[in-house]
Design a protein around this motif. Structure first.
Motif, PDB file in Angstrom:
ATOM      1  N   LYS A 110      -1.952  -4.224   5.165  1.00  0.00           N
ATOM      2  CA  LYS A 110      -0.550  -4.069   5.562  1.00  0.00           C
ATOM      3  C   LYS A 110      -0.213  -2.605   5.818  1.00  0.00           C
ATOM      4  CE  LYS A 110       1.470  -8.284   3.950  1.00  0.00           C
ATOM      5  NZ  LYS A 110       2.548  -8.946   3.256  1.00  0.00           N
ATOM      6  N   GLN A 111      -0.770  -1.711   5.007  1.00  0.00           N
ATOM      7  CA  GLN A 111      -0.554  -0.288   5.252  1.00  0.00           C
ATOM      8  C   GLN A 111      -1.159   0.107   6.591  1.00  0.00           C
ATOM      9  OE1 GLN A 111      -1.899   2.182   2.026  1.00  0.00           O
ATOM     10  NE2 GLN A 111      -0.695   1.064   0.503  1.00  0.00           N
ATOM     11  N   ARG A 112      -2.338  -0.399   6.858  1.00  0.00           N
ATOM     12  CA  ARG A 112      -3.001  -0.077   8.119  1.00  0.00           C
ATOM     13  C   ARG A 112      -2.184  -0.579   9.306  1.00  0.00           C
ATOM     14  NH1 ARG A 112      -9.292  -1.429   9.560  1.00  0.00           N
ATOM     15  NH2 ARG A 112      -9.298  -0.412  11.569  1.00  0.00           N
ATOM     16  N   ALA A 113      -1.705  -1.815   9.220  1.00  0.00           N
ATOM     17  CA  ALA A 113      -0.900  -2.376  10.303  1.00  0.00           C
ATOM     18  C   ALA A 113       0.368  -1.553  10.512  1.00  0.00           C
ATOM     19  CB  ALA A 113      -0.554  -3.837  10.014  1.00  0.00           C
ATOM     20  N   ALA A 114       1.028  -1.154   9.421  1.00  0.00           N
ATOM     21  CA  ALA A 114       2.262  -0.368   9.533  1.00  0.00           C
ATOM     22  C   ALA A 114       1.990   0.995  10.173  1.00  0.00           C
ATOM     23  CB  ALA A 114       2.903  -0.191   8.153  1.00  0.00           C
ATOM     24  N   VAL A 115       0.914   1.654   9.756  1.00  0.00           N
ATOM     25  CA  VAL A 115       0.586   2.973  10.310  1.00  0.00           C
ATOM     26  C   VAL A 115       0.222   2.864  11.789  1.00  0.00           C
ATOM     27  CG1 VAL A 115      -1.126   4.835  10.237  1.00  0.00           C
ATOM     28  CG2 VAL A 115      -0.055   4.040   8.129  1.00  0.00           C
ATOM     29  N   VAL A 116      -0.563   1.851  12.133  1.00  0.00           N
ATOM     30  CA  VAL A 116      -0.964   1.682  13.534  1.00  0.00           C
ATOM     31  C   VAL A 116       0.259   1.384  14.397  1.00  0.00           C
ATOM     32  CG1 VAL A 116      -2.275   0.221  15.138  1.00  0.00           C
ATOM     33  CG2 VAL A 116      -3.348   1.032  13.037  1.00  0.00           C
ATOM     34  N   ALA A 126      12.443  -0.479  12.128  1.00  0.00           N
ATOM     35  CA  ALA A 126      13.014  -1.817  12.314  1.00  0.00           C
ATOM     36  C   ALA A 126      12.065  -2.717  13.114  1.00  0.00           C
ATOM     37  CB  ALA A 126      14.366  -1.725  13.010  1.00  0.00           C
ATOM     38  N   GLU A 127      11.436  -2.164  14.138  1.00  0.00           N
ATOM     39  CA  GLU A 127      10.492  -2.955  14.938  1.00  0.00           C
ATOM     40  C   GLU A 127       9.261  -3.327  14.118  1.00  0.00           C
ATOM     41  OE1 GLU A 127      11.249  -1.260  19.443  1.00  0.00           O
ATOM     42  OE2 GLU A 127      10.165   0.014  18.015  1.00  0.00           O
ATOM     43  N   ILE A 128       8.783  -2.398  13.299  1.00  0.00           N
ATOM     44  CA  ILE A 128       7.629  -2.689  12.435  1.00  0.00           C
ATOM     45  C   ILE A 128       8.006  -3.773  11.433  1.00  0.00           C
ATOM     46  CG2 ILE A 128       6.057  -1.746  10.700  1.00  0.00           C
ATOM     47  CD1 ILE A 128       6.398   0.990  12.145  1.00  0.00           C
ATOM     48  N   ALA A 129       9.198  -3.658  10.867  1.00  0.00           N
ATOM     49  CA  ALA A 129       9.672  -4.669   9.913  1.00  0.00           C
ATOM     50  C   ALA A 129       9.722  -6.047  10.568  1.00  0.00           C
ATOM     51  CB  ALA A 129      11.042  -4.277   9.369  1.00  0.00           C
ATOM     52  N   ALA A 130      10.128  -6.098  11.833  1.00  0.00           N
ATOM     53  CA  ALA A 130      10.182  -7.379  12.537  1.00  0.00           C
ATOM     54  C   ALA A 130       8.787  -7.947  12.739  1.00  0.00           C
ATOM     55  CB  ALA A 130      10.884  -7.212  13.887  1.00  0.00           C
ATOM     56  N   VAL A 131       7.833  -7.089  13.089  1.00  0.00           N
ATOM     57  CA  VAL A 131       6.456  -7.561  13.305  1.00  0.00           C
ATOM     58  C   VAL A 131       5.829  -8.013  11.994  1.00  0.00           C
ATOM     59  CG1 VAL A 131       4.128  -6.839  13.975  1.00  0.00           C
ATOM     60  CG2 VAL A 131       6.072  -6.186  15.383  1.00  0.00           C
ATOM     61  N   VAL A 139       8.551  -1.191   4.903  1.00  0.00           N
ATOM     62  CA  VAL A 139       7.789  -0.484   5.939  1.00  0.00           C
ATOM     63  C   VAL A 139       7.653   0.981   5.560  1.00  0.00           C
ATOM     64  CG1 VAL A 139       7.863   0.336   8.329  1.00  0.00           C
ATOM     65  CG2 VAL A 139       8.390  -2.048   7.814  1.00  0.00           C
ATOM     66  N   ARG A 140       8.756   1.609   5.178  1.00  0.00           N
ATOM     67  CA  ARG A 140       8.718   3.025   4.808  1.00  0.00           C
ATOM     68  C   ARG A 140       7.795   3.246   3.617  1.00  0.00           C
ATOM     69  NH1 ARG A 140      15.057   3.377   5.563  1.00  0.00           N
ATOM     70  NH2 ARG A 140      15.110   3.697   7.811  1.00  0.00           N
ATOM     71  N   SER A 141       7.850   2.338   2.651  1.00  0.00           N
ATOM     72  CA  SER A 141       6.994   2.444   1.476  1.00  0.00           C
ATOM     73  C   SER A 141       5.519   2.307   1.850  1.00  0.00           C
ATOM     74  CB  SER A 141       7.393   1.351   0.471  1.00  0.00           C
ATOM     75  OG  SER A 141       6.476   1.299  -0.586  1.00  0.00           O
ATOM     76  N   GLN A 142       5.206   1.324   2.704  1.00  0.00           N
ATOM     77  CA  GLN A 142       3.819   1.117   3.126  1.00  0.00           C
ATOM     78  C   GLN A 142       3.291   2.334   3.870  1.00  0.00           C
ATOM     79  OE1 GLN A 142       1.747  -1.426   2.473  1.00  0.00           O
ATOM     80  NE2 GLN A 142       3.260  -2.593   1.341  1.00  0.00           N
ATOM     81  N   ILE A 143       4.096   2.896   4.764  1.00  0.00           N
ATOM     82  CA  ILE A 143       3.667   4.068   5.534  1.00  0.00           C
ATOM     83  C   ILE A 143       3.523   5.277   4.618  1.00  0.00           C
ATOM     84  CG2 ILE A 143       4.380   5.705   7.332  1.00  0.00           C
ATOM     85  CD1 ILE A 143       5.496   3.266   8.858  1.00  0.00           C
ATOM     86  N   SER A 144       4.455   5.448   3.691  1.00  0.00           N
ATOM     87  CA  SER A 144       4.383   6.569   2.758  1.00  0.00           C
ATOM     88  C   SER A 144       3.109   6.497   1.919  1.00  0.00           C
ATOM     89  CB  SER A 144       5.619   6.565   1.856  1.00  0.00           C
ATOM     90  OG  SER A 144       5.516   7.574   0.881  1.00  0.00           O
ATOM     91  N   ARG A 145       2.796   5.325   1.401  1.00  0.00           N
ATOM     92  CA  ARG A 145       1.577   5.155   0.597  1.00  0.00           C
ATOM     93  C   ARG A 145       0.327   5.391   1.434  1.00  0.00           C
ATOM     94  NH1 ARG A 145       3.804  -0.240  -2.153  1.00  0.00           N
ATOM     95  NH2 ARG A 145       5.084   0.740  -3.742  1.00  0.00           N
ATOM     96  N   ALA A 146       0.351   4.876   2.654  1.00  0.00           N
ATOM     97  CA  ALA A 146      -0.810   5.054   3.535  1.00  0.00           C
ATOM     98  C   ALA A 146      -1.031   6.525   3.845  1.00  0.00           C
ATOM     99  CB  ALA A 146      -0.620   4.262   4.829  1.00  0.00           C
ATOM    100  N   LEU A 147       0.049   7.240   4.161  1.00  0.00           N
ATOM    101  CA  LEU A 147      -0.084   8.658   4.476  1.00  0.00           C
ATOM    102  C   LEU A 147      -0.557   9.456   3.268  1.00  0.00           C
ATOM    103  CD1 LEU A 147       3.039   9.227   6.761  1.00  0.00           C
ATOM    104  CD2 LEU A 147       0.645   8.955   7.439  1.00  0.00           C
ATOM    105  N   ALA A 148      -0.084   9.094   2.077  1.00  0.00           N
ATOM    106  CA  ALA A 148      -0.552   9.768   0.859  1.00  0.00           C
ATOM    107  C   ALA A 148      -2.045   9.533   0.668  1.00  0.00           C
ATOM    108  CB  ALA A 148       0.234   9.272  -0.361  1.00  0.00           C
TER     109      ALA A 148
END
Length: 165
Positions: A110-116, A126-131, A139-148
């Protein structure tokens, strides 16, 4: 827009997106083919085809990852270039791309999908949340964790200089 026009316009982008998600061009082709066959059957009922089909590709990728654990094989330049003609890049750009694809492959799905979706497809939160069918805060949490995770991952070479650290 007819289904045929949609495929002619969007197929290359869908294949690139699926290849980055799966890190396997053959699996990416299978996923996109399965998704397009299902989308064609209900094409007249799809209100926003680009978002809907992208969500289908993402869901198929996430479902595949749950169904089978496979060894990820890094994509070669030739495979990615066959999907889209290469642009003139200096040698370090290739190193950066390889390093980034390798690092992306280590992220949870899920982190990978959000970052991609964010950085490869330029989707908004919002678009990522819809997908991904989740909240914007998720979404913000997943991206933040992925970037960390990506920031703290060991790098075999310096991405900016290409010189071993």
């Amino acid at each position: 827009m007819s289904f045929e026009e949609f495929v002619a316009e969007r197929l290359d982008g869908l294949l690139r997106y699926a290849t980055v998600l799966t890190n396997d061009p053959h699996l990416a082709q299978d996923i996109v083919q399965d998704v397009l066959l299902r989308a064609q059957q209900r094409w007249d009922g799809i209100a926003a085809p680009p978002t809907y089909v992208r969500r289908m590709v993402t869901n198929e990728y996430l479902s595949w990852r749950r169904r089978a654990v496979r060894r990820m094989v890094p994509s070669s330049h030739d495979v990615l270039d066959a999907l889209s003609p290469p642009e003139a890049d200096p040698a370090t750009a290739w190193d950066e791309r390889d390093a980034m694809l390798g690092l992306l492959a280590t992220l949870p799905r899920k982190q990978r999908a959000a970052v991609v979706l964010r950085y490869y497809e330029n989707y908004s939160d919002a678009e990522i949340a819809a997908v991904l069918r989740c909240g914007v805060s998720t979404v913000r949490s997943q991206i933040s964790r992925a970037l960390a995770t990506l920031r703290h991952a060991p790098h075999p070479t310096s991405i900016t200089t290409g010189v071993p650290e």
